[in-house]
Write an enzyme that holds these catalytic residues in place. Sequence first.
Site, PDB file in Angstrom:
ATOM      1  N   ASP A  20      -2.675  30.171 -20.621  1.00 57.35           N
ATOM      2  CA  ASP A  20      -3.688  29.141 -20.332  1.00 57.35           C
ATOM      3  C   ASP A  20      -5.093  29.606 -20.701  1.00 57.35           C
ATOM      4  O   ASP A  20      -6.065  29.282 -20.030  1.00 57.35           O
ATOM      5  CB  ASP A  20      -3.656  28.738 -18.849  1.00 57.35           C
ATOM      6  CG  ASP A  20      -2.279  28.324 -18.379  1.00 57.35           C
ATOM      7  OD1 ASP A  20      -1.636  27.537 -19.091  1.00 57.35           O
ATOM      8  OD2 ASP A  20      -1.843  28.789 -17.315  1.00 57.35           O
ATOM      9  N   ARG A  25      -7.749  25.443 -28.725  1.00 61.08           N
ATOM     10  CA  ARG A  25      -9.050  25.118 -29.295  1.00 61.08           C
ATOM     11  C   ARG A  25      -9.484  26.156 -30.323  1.00 61.08           C
ATOM     12  O   ARG A  25     -10.264  25.862 -31.236  1.00 61.08           O
ATOM     13  CB  ARG A  25     -10.097  24.943 -28.198  1.00 61.08           C
ATOM     14  CG  ARG A  25     -10.496  26.169 -27.387  1.00 61.08           C
ATOM     15  CD  ARG A  25     -11.719  26.901 -27.909  1.00 61.08           C
ATOM     16  NE  ARG A  25     -12.883  26.106 -28.078  1.00 61.08           N
ATOM     17  CZ  ARG A  25     -13.782  25.818 -27.157  1.00 61.08           C
ATOM     18  NH1 ARG A  25     -13.625  26.314 -25.931  1.00 61.08           N
ATOM     19  NH2 ARG A  25     -14.851  25.103 -27.429  1.00 61.08           N
ATOM     20  N   HIS A  58      -1.405  22.295 -25.118  1.00 62.40           N
ATOM     21  CA  HIS A  58      -2.773  22.251 -25.601  1.00 62.40           C
ATOM     22  C   HIS A  58      -3.140  20.790 -25.805  1.00 62.40           C
ATOM     23  O   HIS A  58      -2.293  19.903 -25.734  1.00 62.40           O
ATOM     24  CB  HIS A  58      -2.937  23.050 -26.893  1.00 62.40           C
ATOM     25  CG  HIS A  58      -2.013  22.626 -27.991  1.00 62.40           C
ATOM     26  ND1 HIS A  58      -0.804  23.246 -28.206  1.00 62.40           N
ATOM     27  CD2 HIS A  58      -2.105  21.655 -28.916  1.00 62.40           C
ATOM     28  CE1 HIS A  58      -0.184  22.661 -29.222  1.00 62.40           C
ATOM     29  NE2 HIS A  58      -0.959  21.703 -29.666  1.00 62.40           N
ATOM     30  N   GLY A 364       1.203  20.231 -15.029  1.00 58.32           N
ATOM     31  CA  GLY A 364       0.265  19.636 -14.085  1.00 58.32           C
ATOM     32  C   GLY A 364       0.104  20.432 -12.813  1.00 58.32           C
ATOM     33  O   GLY A 364      -0.588  20.008 -11.885  1.00 58.32           O
ATOM     34  N   GLN A 366      -1.164  23.153 -10.104  1.00 58.13           N
ATOM     35  CA  GLN A 366      -2.422  23.815  -9.791  1.00 58.13           C
ATOM     36  C   GLN A 366      -2.325  25.289 -10.168  1.00 58.13           C
ATOM     37  O   GLN A 366      -1.384  25.984  -9.781  1.00 58.13           O
ATOM     38  CB  GLN A 366      -2.726  23.680  -8.301  1.00 58.13           C
ATOM     39  CG  GLN A 366      -3.934  24.473  -7.828  1.00 58.13           C
ATOM     40  CD  GLN A 366      -5.248  23.883  -8.301  1.00 58.13           C
ATOM     41  OE1 GLN A 366      -5.616  22.784  -7.894  1.00 58.13           O
ATOM     42  NE2 GLN A 366      -5.953  24.603  -9.155  1.00 58.13           N
TER      43      GLN A 366
END
Length: 514
Positions: A20, A25, A58, A364, A366
Amino acid sequence: MALTPFKSQLLADVGISMGDEGKGRVVYELIAELKESSKLAKPVAAVLKVNGGANSGHTAGGLKLNLLPAGVIDPDIDLLAIGMGVVADPRKFWWEAKPLEAAGYDVVSRLAIDERTQVSDLCHRLLDLAWESYRSNILGEAPRGSTGRGITPAYLDEVGQMQIGYAEFRGSRESYARRLAARADRAVRTIQHVCQVSPQEWHQFFETLTTAETRANQASIDEGIFPASEFDFTRFRGEKPFTLNLDALTDAYWEAGSLLADRVMDLRERLLAELRDGRSIIGEFGQSYWLDKRHGFAPNVTASHTYSPEFFQSAGFPVQPVHTVGCCKAYDTKVGTHIFLTQFPDKHPLGERLKLLEFGTSTGRQRMVGWFDAVEKGDALRFGGYEDIVLNKLDALTSAPGEDGKLLVCTHYRDQDGKSYCEVPRDDRVRRALQPVYAELPAWKEDISGVRSFAGLPANAQRYVAFCVKSLLAVAERNGHRIEKPNLRYIGVGPDTSQIIRDVPTTSELLKLA
């Protein structure tokens, strides 16, 4: 400073933490830089998905992607390549490609799937859920936090020499149906007799998958790209517990896979030809160094190799120089049941604010958040190696009202006897008993999301960046070991591709600043 040239046509985009890190990017930054520096009109031939499957996420063009390589929204990338180190669900290709094509992007015609890329399917997803149940209900352990996408069971088929490759979709439906039926039989027997799943759990698995994929693909349903029935997994459930509707299962996967048959090829030859033409290949890696199945800590690892050597195994061409770009955040995150030595205490104001930003793209879930751990990243440099560093999300550390204005960086660990560790112990029993030792640095209050030069950063932000680099280098070079020091190539100051700082000082200058 001017950006240093890449030392190879092969660029590996890897994570140096626990995943993560914003690797997706970085692909676009690498493409943009190569376009600026090359005389070729289209210097990047391919973005190659190297490992994993639909368990790495991503964002591209506003869409959350798991299987397609980053670079998909750049029309100058001729090949969206899928290496033989990937396990890929053929239906997932279409779930991601069709919305992008509806938005005007050319996707399927650019796909290049190696003929030995492995087919994953519903059988693997059911096994994934069943093994989580086994850990909880039979072993009494905490679930490992699987994505439920069937990745580990798919790799188990490879280890057991029972994999199905994408070349199968160039053959006959009858041959594929026989192999799928055998896979389904093995899966169901394992789920019932080894994992000891109850009939109620078996029934619920199909509901769980339906709910998850309907939620993930709701935008496509709303836009009329797919009917809701496309994501209804209950149609594959047999009339009795521990049976499958093999006809429906075979129809769905054969249709999805056979429509991709003309995109299945010997990817080795195609990529070698692109290298001969002087074009670059960007390897997009899922997960990170510390989630590698050998370098990480089971069971909190993925089932593939997640670092630059896998580039050559997955692409199939000879080992040669590769330019490795190591990505991390300005703080740390983990998801699942990892030991997290630098995790923020409960109710820590900065930690609570960072949690609002941190949810897994694939699941999704946490994410847990914590201070920057230079020991993990330094060990990744010492034993894995990388030429460049990318530090993302520096903007998230800007101090907000109610926070104490202090930032911590973990420089080493200490055990209960006072012994210091400047490395990540490979024995998990040792590691779990350690405590982090921090250096304290002042934070900054200025909004840096609009800053585009290193000189424009507040002095405290500059020093924090420099200290992070210095600390991980100290770990990598412990005991007199000397390495070629990596450059800090980019600093991310926001989620948009434009929110990047590229004129970072040399490493020697950063060390003086630290």
